[in-house]
Scaffold this active site. Structure first.
Site, PDB file in Angstrom:
ATOM      1  N   GLY A 117       0.727  -1.139  -0.036  1.00  0.00           N
ATOM      2  CA  GLY A 117      -0.079  -0.085   0.159  1.00  0.00           C
ATOM      3  C   GLY A 117       0.787   1.340  -0.183  1.00  0.00           C
ATOM      4  O   GLY A 117       2.209   1.268   0.151  1.00  0.00           O
ATOM      5  N   ARG A 118       0.217   2.327  -0.119  1.00  0.00           N
ATOM      6  CA  ARG A 118       0.875   3.909  -0.182  1.00  0.00           C
ATOM      7  C   ARG A 118       0.296   4.550   1.044  1.00  0.00           C
ATOM      8  O   ARG A 118      -0.912   4.632   0.980  1.00  0.00           O
ATOM      9  CB  ARG A 118       0.579   4.446  -1.576  1.00  0.00           C
ATOM     10  CG  ARG A 118       1.382   3.806  -2.608  1.00  0.00           C
ATOM     11  CD  ARG A 118       1.311   4.619  -4.039  1.00  0.00           C
ATOM     12  NE  ARG A 118       2.065   3.941  -5.145  1.00  0.00           N
ATOM     13  CZ  ARG A 118       2.000   2.929  -5.693  1.00  0.00           C
ATOM     14  NH1 ARG A 118       0.697   2.124  -5.740  1.00  0.00           N
ATOM     15  NH2 ARG A 118       2.830   2.525  -6.671  1.00  0.00           N
ATOM     16  N   PHE A 123       3.381   9.453   3.447  1.00  0.00           N
ATOM     17  CA  PHE A 123       4.889   9.780   3.481  1.00  0.00           C
ATOM     18  C   PHE A 123       5.523   8.540   2.945  1.00  0.00           C
ATOM     19  O   PHE A 123       6.765   8.426   3.167  1.00  0.00           O
ATOM     20  CB  PHE A 123       5.226  10.108   4.787  1.00  0.00           C
ATOM     21  CG  PHE A 123       4.673  11.360   5.278  1.00  0.00           C
ATOM     22  CD1 PHE A 123       4.984  12.421   4.544  1.00  0.00           C
ATOM     23  CD2 PHE A 123       4.227  11.400   6.377  1.00  0.00           C
ATOM     24  CE1 PHE A 123       4.556  13.788   5.091  1.00  0.00           C
ATOM     25  CE2 PHE A 123       3.679  12.602   6.955  1.00  0.00           C
ATOM     26  CZ  PHE A 123       3.855  13.857   6.234  1.00  0.00           C
ATOM     27  N   GLN A 134       5.746   4.218   0.879  1.00  0.00           N
ATOM     28  CA  GLN A 134       4.970   2.927   0.552  1.00  0.00           C
ATOM     29  C   GLN A 134       5.292   2.009   1.518  1.00  0.00           C
ATOM     30  O   GLN A 134       6.319   1.960   2.440  1.00  0.00           O
ATOM     31  CB  GLN A 134       5.361   2.700  -0.643  1.00  0.00           C
ATOM     32  CG  GLN A 134       5.277   3.732  -2.047  1.00  0.00           C
ATOM     33  CD  GLN A 134       6.052   2.991  -3.400  1.00  0.00           C
ATOM     34  OE1 GLN A 134       6.885   2.575  -3.267  1.00  0.00           O
ATOM     35  NE2 GLN A 134       5.177   3.467  -4.325  1.00  0.00           N
ATOM     36  N   ASP A 173      -7.048   9.977  14.901  1.00  0.00           N
ATOM     37  CA  ASP A 173      -7.606   9.709  13.626  1.00  0.00           C
ATOM     38  C   ASP A 173      -8.029   8.311  13.217  1.00  0.00           C
ATOM     39  O   ASP A 173      -7.835   7.651  12.543  1.00  0.00           O
ATOM     40  CB  ASP A 173      -6.309  10.093  12.699  1.00  0.00           C
ATOM     41  CG  ASP A 173      -6.608  10.097  11.083  1.00  0.00           C
ATOM     42  OD1 ASP A 173      -7.961  10.594  11.148  1.00  0.00           O
ATOM     43  OD2 ASP A 173      -5.944  10.013  10.352  1.00  0.00           O
TER      44      ASP A 173
END
EC number: 2.7.11.1
Length: 272
Positions: A17-18, A21, A23, A134
Protein backbone atom coordinates in the site's frame (compact mmCIF):
# COMPACT_ATOMS: atom_id res chain seq x y z
CA UNK A 1 21.41 -6.12 23.28
CA UNK A 2 20.45 -3.51 20.69
CA UNK A 3 19.45 -4.87 17.27
CA UNK A 4 20.93 -3.02 14.32
CA UNK A 5 18.91 -3.22 11.13
CA UNK A 6 19.95 -2.57 7.55
CA UNK A 7 18.06 -2.93 4.29
CA UNK A 8 20.19 -5.85 3.08
CA UNK A 9 18.77 -7.96 5.92
CA UNK A 10 15.44 -8.01 4.10
CA UNK A 11 14.13 -9.56 0.91
CA UNK A 12 11.56 -7.15 -0.50
CA UNK A 13 8.33 -8.56 -1.97
CA UNK A 14 5.15 -7.00 -3.30
CA UNK A 15 3.75 -3.55 -2.65
CA UNK A 16 1.11 -3.61 0.11
CA UNK A 17 0.00 0.00 0.00
CA UNK A 18 0.83 3.68 -0.18
CA UNK A 19 0.61 6.17 2.64
CA UNK A 20 0.96 9.89 3.11
CA UNK A 21 4.75 9.71 3.42
CA UNK A 22 5.77 6.60 1.49
CA UNK A 23 5.05 3.02 0.55
CA UNK A 24 4.60 -0.22 2.48
CA UNK A 25 6.16 -3.42 1.15
CA UNK A 26 5.90 -7.06 2.12
CA UNK A 27 9.34 -8.19 3.26
CA UNK A 28 11.11 -11.24 4.68
CA UNK A 29 13.98 -11.06 7.14
CA UNK A 30 16.70 -13.18 5.53
CA UNK A 31 18.28 -14.82 8.58
CA UNK A 32 15.21 -15.96 10.54
CA UNK A 33 12.67 -15.83 7.72
CA UNK A 34 9.95 -13.89 9.52
CA UNK A 35 7.52 -11.84 7.44
CA UNK A 36 7.02 -8.12 8.07
CA UNK A 37 5.59 -5.03 6.42
CA UNK A 38 8.36 -2.56 5.63
CA UNK A 39 7.29 1.07 5.42
CA UNK A 40 9.73 3.13 3.37
CA UNK A 41 9.66 6.92 3.80
CA UNK A 42 11.85 8.88 1.35
CA UNK A 43 13.82 11.50 3.25
CA UNK A 44 13.41 13.94 0.35
CA UNK A 45 9.66 14.03 1.07
CA UNK A 46 10.26 15.33 4.59
CA UNK A 47 10.39 18.98 3.61
CA UNK A 48 9.50 20.79 6.83
CA UNK A 49 10.65 20.75 10.43
CA UNK A 50 7.07 20.03 11.52
CA UNK A 51 6.86 16.95 9.26
CA UNK A 52 10.14 15.64 10.64
CA UNK A 53 8.89 16.21 14.18
CA UNK A 54 5.62 14.43 13.38
CA UNK A 55 7.43 11.37 11.99
CA UNK A 56 9.78 11.20 15.00
CA UNK A 57 6.79 11.39 17.33
CA UNK A 58 4.94 8.69 15.38
CA UNK A 59 7.94 6.35 15.65
CA UNK A 60 8.42 7.04 19.35
CA UNK A 61 4.78 6.44 20.23
CA UNK A 62 4.09 3.50 17.93
CA UNK A 63 7.27 1.57 18.82
CA UNK A 64 6.34 1.62 22.52
CA UNK A 65 2.80 0.26 22.10
CA UNK A 66 2.31 -3.49 22.49
CA UNK A 67 -1.29 -4.74 22.33
CA UNK A 68 -3.04 -7.46 20.26
CA UNK A 69 -5.26 -4.82 18.61
CA UNK A 70 -2.45 -2.42 17.74
CA UNK A 71 -0.16 -3.08 14.79
CA UNK A 72 3.33 -3.74 16.19
CA UNK A 73 6.36 -1.72 15.20
CA UNK A 74 9.35 -4.00 15.68
CA UNK A 75 12.03 -1.46 14.89
CA UNK A 76 13.24 1.25 12.57
CA UNK A 77 16.40 2.35 10.79
CA UNK A 78 17.53 4.75 8.08
CA UNK A 79 20.09 5.29 5.37
CA UNK A 80 20.97 8.37 3.31
CA UNK A 81 17.79 8.08 1.22
CA UNK A 82 15.02 6.62 3.38
CA UNK A 83 13.57 5.96 6.81
CA UNK A 84 12.41 2.35 7.29
CA UNK A 85 9.73 1.21 9.73
CA UNK A 86 9.58 -2.54 10.45
CA UNK A 87 5.91 -3.30 11.05
CA UNK A 88 3.79 -6.34 11.83
CA UNK A 89 2.29 -7.87 8.69
CA UNK A 90 -1.52 -7.95 8.92
CA UNK A 91 -2.39 -10.96 6.76
CA UNK A 92 -5.91 -9.91 5.74
CA UNK A 93 -4.85 -6.39 4.86
CA UNK A 94 -6.77 -3.15 4.85
CA UNK A 95 -9.89 -3.10 7.01
CA UNK A 96 -11.48 -0.55 4.71
CA UNK A 97 -11.28 -3.04 1.83
CA UNK A 98 -12.64 -5.81 4.08
CA UNK A 99 -15.56 -3.55 4.96
CA UNK A 100 -16.13 -2.60 1.31
CA UNK A 101 -16.13 -6.25 0.25
CA UNK A 102 -18.93 -6.86 2.75
CA UNK A 103 -21.12 -4.24 1.10
CA UNK A 104 -19.73 -1.34 3.13
CA UNK A 105 -21.35 -2.30 6.43
CA UNK A 106 -21.73 -5.05 9.04
CA UNK A 107 -24.54 -6.50 11.09
CA UNK A 108 -24.75 -5.59 14.77
CA UNK A 109 -22.94 -8.67 16.08
CA UNK A 110 -19.96 -8.19 13.79
CA UNK A 111 -19.93 -4.44 14.41
CA UNK A 112 -19.84 -4.97 18.17
CA UNK A 113 -16.99 -7.49 17.75
CA UNK A 114 -14.74 -5.05 15.92
CA UNK A 115 -15.78 -1.99 17.94
CA UNK A 116 -14.94 -3.91 21.12
CA UNK A 117 -11.46 -4.61 19.76
CA UNK A 118 -10.99 -0.91 18.97
CA UNK A 119 -12.08 -0.07 22.53
CA UNK A 120 -9.64 -2.55 24.05
CA UNK A 121 -6.83 -0.90 22.09
CA UNK A 122 -8.00 2.60 23.08
CA UNK A 123 -8.20 1.55 26.73
CA UNK A 124 -4.59 0.36 26.58
CA UNK A 125 -3.54 3.56 24.79
CA UNK A 126 -5.21 5.66 27.47
CA UNK A 127 -3.23 3.76 30.10
CA UNK A 128 -0.11 4.65 28.08
CA UNK A 129 -1.23 8.29 27.98
CA UNK A 130 -1.71 8.28 24.21
CA UNK A 131 -4.44 9.83 22.03
CA UNK A 132 -4.72 8.49 18.46
CA UNK A 133 -6.82 11.38 17.03
CA UNK A 134 -7.52 9.73 13.66
CA UNK A 135 -9.52 6.54 14.23
CA UNK A 136 -11.25 5.58 10.95
CA UNK A 137 -11.55 2.45 8.75
CA UNK A 138 -8.61 3.55 6.57
CA UNK A 139 -6.33 3.41 9.63
CA UNK A 140 -7.32 -0.13 10.61
CA UNK A 141 -5.88 -3.44 9.42
CA UNK A 142 -7.01 -7.04 9.85
CA UNK A 143 -4.73 -9.88 10.94
CA UNK A 144 -4.90 -13.44 9.64
CA UNK A 145 -6.70 -14.41 12.86
CA UNK A 146 -9.41 -11.76 12.25
CA UNK A 147 -7.93 -9.50 14.93
CA UNK A 148 -8.46 -5.84 14.15
CA UNK A 149 -5.28 -3.75 14.36
CA UNK A 150 -5.10 0.02 14.84
CA UNK A 151 -2.35 1.42 12.61
CA UNK A 152 -1.02 4.76 11.37
CA UNK A 153 -0.05 6.81 14.41
CA UNK A 154 0.81 9.90 12.38
CA UNK A 155 -1.52 12.15 14.41
CA UNK A 156 -1.04 10.40 17.76
CA UNK A 157 0.28 12.35 20.74
CA UNK A 158 1.42 11.63 24.27
CA UNK A 159 0.00 13.33 27.35
CA UNK A 160 -3.66 12.41 27.04
CA UNK A 161 -4.25 14.45 30.20
CA UNK A 162 -3.11 17.66 28.48
CA UNK A 163 -5.49 19.66 26.33
CA UNK A 164 -4.35 20.47 22.80
CA UNK A 165 -5.36 22.71 19.91
CA UNK A 166 -3.69 21.13 16.86
CA UNK A 167 -6.19 20.73 14.01
CA UNK A 168 -5.99 17.18 12.66
CA UNK A 169 -8.09 14.23 11.54
CA UNK A 170 -10.50 13.43 8.71
CA UNK A 171 -13.47 15.69 7.90
CA UNK A 172 -16.27 13.14 8.41
CA UNK A 173 -14.72 12.07 11.73
CA UNK A 174 -13.89 15.49 13.19
CA UNK A 175 -15.17 16.09 16.71
CA UNK A 176 -17.01 19.35 17.54
CA UNK A 177 -14.07 20.62 19.60
CA UNK A 178 -11.81 20.15 16.56
CA UNK A 179 -14.29 21.81 14.18
CA UNK A 180 -14.52 24.81 16.50
CA UNK A 181 -10.75 25.02 17.07
CA UNK A 182 -11.25 24.42 20.78
CA UNK A 183 -8.78 22.68 23.02
CA UNK A 184 -9.19 18.90 22.98
CA UNK A 185 -8.11 15.81 24.88
CA UNK A 186 -8.70 12.03 24.83
CA UNK A 187 -12.44 12.65 24.40
CA UNK A 188 -11.73 13.05 20.70
CA UNK A 189 -11.14 9.29 20.36
CA UNK A 190 -14.54 8.61 21.97
CA UNK A 191 -16.24 10.75 19.33
CA UNK A 192 -14.39 8.89 16.56
CA UNK A 193 -15.51 5.62 18.13
CA UNK A 194 -19.13 6.75 17.80
CA UNK A 195 -18.61 7.72 14.14
CA UNK A 196 -16.91 4.39 13.44
CA UNK A 197 -19.77 2.43 15.01
CA UNK A 198 -22.29 4.37 12.93
CA UNK A 199 -20.33 3.77 9.73
CA UNK A 200 -19.97 0.04 10.42
CA UNK A 201 -23.74 -0.26 10.86
CA UNK A 202 -24.99 2.21 8.26
CA UNK A 203 -22.36 2.05 5.55
CA UNK A 204 -21.77 5.81 5.73
CA UNK A 205 -20.74 8.42 8.26
CA UNK A 206 -23.46 10.38 10.13
CA UNK A 207 -22.46 13.90 9.09
CA UNK A 208 -21.75 13.42 5.39
CA UNK A 209 -22.41 16.42 3.15
CA UNK A 210 -22.99 16.81 -0.57
CA UNK A 211 -19.73 17.03 -2.50
CA UNK A 212 -17.87 16.89 0.83
CA UNK A 213 -18.83 20.48 1.56
CA UNK A 214 -16.85 21.39 4.66
CA UNK A 215 -19.13 24.16 5.91
CA UNK A 216 -22.21 21.95 5.59
CA UNK A 217 -20.49 19.07 7.37
CA UNK A 218 -19.35 21.31 10.23
CA UNK A 219 -22.88 22.68 10.61
CA UNK A 220 -24.27 19.14 10.88
CA UNK A 221 -21.63 18.19 13.44
CA UNK A 222 -22.28 21.22 15.65
CA UNK A 223 -26.04 20.63 15.55
CA UNK A 224 -25.71 16.84 15.96
CA UNK A 225 -27.86 16.50 12.87
CA UNK A 226 -27.93 12.80 12.03
CA UNK A 227 -30.50 10.01 11.85
CA UNK A 228 -30.52 6.37 12.90
CA UNK A 229 -33.02 4.14 11.05
CA UNK A 230 -35.58 2.14 13.01
CA UNK A 231 -33.96 -1.08 11.76
CA UNK A 232 -31.07 -0.40 14.16
CA UNK A 233 -31.62 -1.80 17.66
CA UNK A 234 -32.19 0.49 20.64
CA UNK A 235 -28.95 -0.80 22.19
CA UNK A 236 -26.89 0.15 19.13
CA UNK A 237 -28.64 3.50 18.85
CA UNK A 238 -28.02 4.28 22.52
CA UNK A 239 -24.36 3.27 22.21
CA UNK A 240 -23.82 5.70 19.33
CA UNK A 241 -25.80 8.56 20.89
CA UNK A 242 -23.80 8.36 24.12
CA UNK A 243 -20.56 8.81 22.21
CA UNK A 244 -21.72 11.46 19.73
CA UNK A 245 -22.12 14.12 22.42
CA UNK A 246 -21.06 17.74 21.85
CA UNK A 247 -19.34 18.15 25.22
CA UNK A 248 -16.28 15.84 25.47
CA UNK A 249 -16.72 15.46 29.22
CA UNK A 250 -20.23 14.06 28.76
CA UNK A 251 -19.25 11.26 26.37
CA UNK A 252 -19.47 7.69 27.60
CA UNK A 253 -16.14 6.50 29.00
CA UNK A 254 -14.44 3.39 27.63
CA UNK A 255 -15.01 1.33 30.80
CA UNK A 256 -18.75 1.95 30.53
CA UNK A 257 -18.77 1.45 26.76
CA UNK A 258 -17.11 -1.96 27.08
CA UNK A 259 -19.96 -3.03 29.35
CA UNK A 260 -22.75 -1.37 27.38
CA UNK A 261 -25.64 -3.73 26.42
CA UNK A 262 -24.74 -3.34 22.72
CA UNK A 263 -21.37 -4.98 23.44
CA UNK A 264 -22.35 -7.29 26.31
CA UNK A 265 -25.23 -8.87 24.36
CA UNK A 266 -22.77 -10.43 21.92
CA UNK A 267 -19.53 -10.73 23.88
CA UNK A 268 -20.26 -10.68 27.61
CA UNK A 269 -19.00 -8.27 30.22
CA UNK A 270 -15.44 -7.03 30.10
CA UNK A 271 -12.96 -6.95 32.94
CA UNK A 272 -10.63 -4.68 30.89
Amino acid sequence: MVEYWTLDRFEIGRLLGRGKFGQVWLAREREKGFIVALKIIPIKEIQTVETARQIRREIEIHSNLKHPNILRMYGHFHDKDNIYLILEYAGKGEFFKFLSDRGGKFGEKETSLYIRQVMLALTYMKECNVIHRDIKPENLLLGSDNQLKIADFGWAVYNADKRRMTFCGTMEYLAPEMVNNDIHDSGIDLWCLGILTYEFLMGKTPFESKNRNMREAYKKINSLKYTIPETISSNASDFISRLLVLSPGDRMELTEALNHPFIVKHHGRSSD
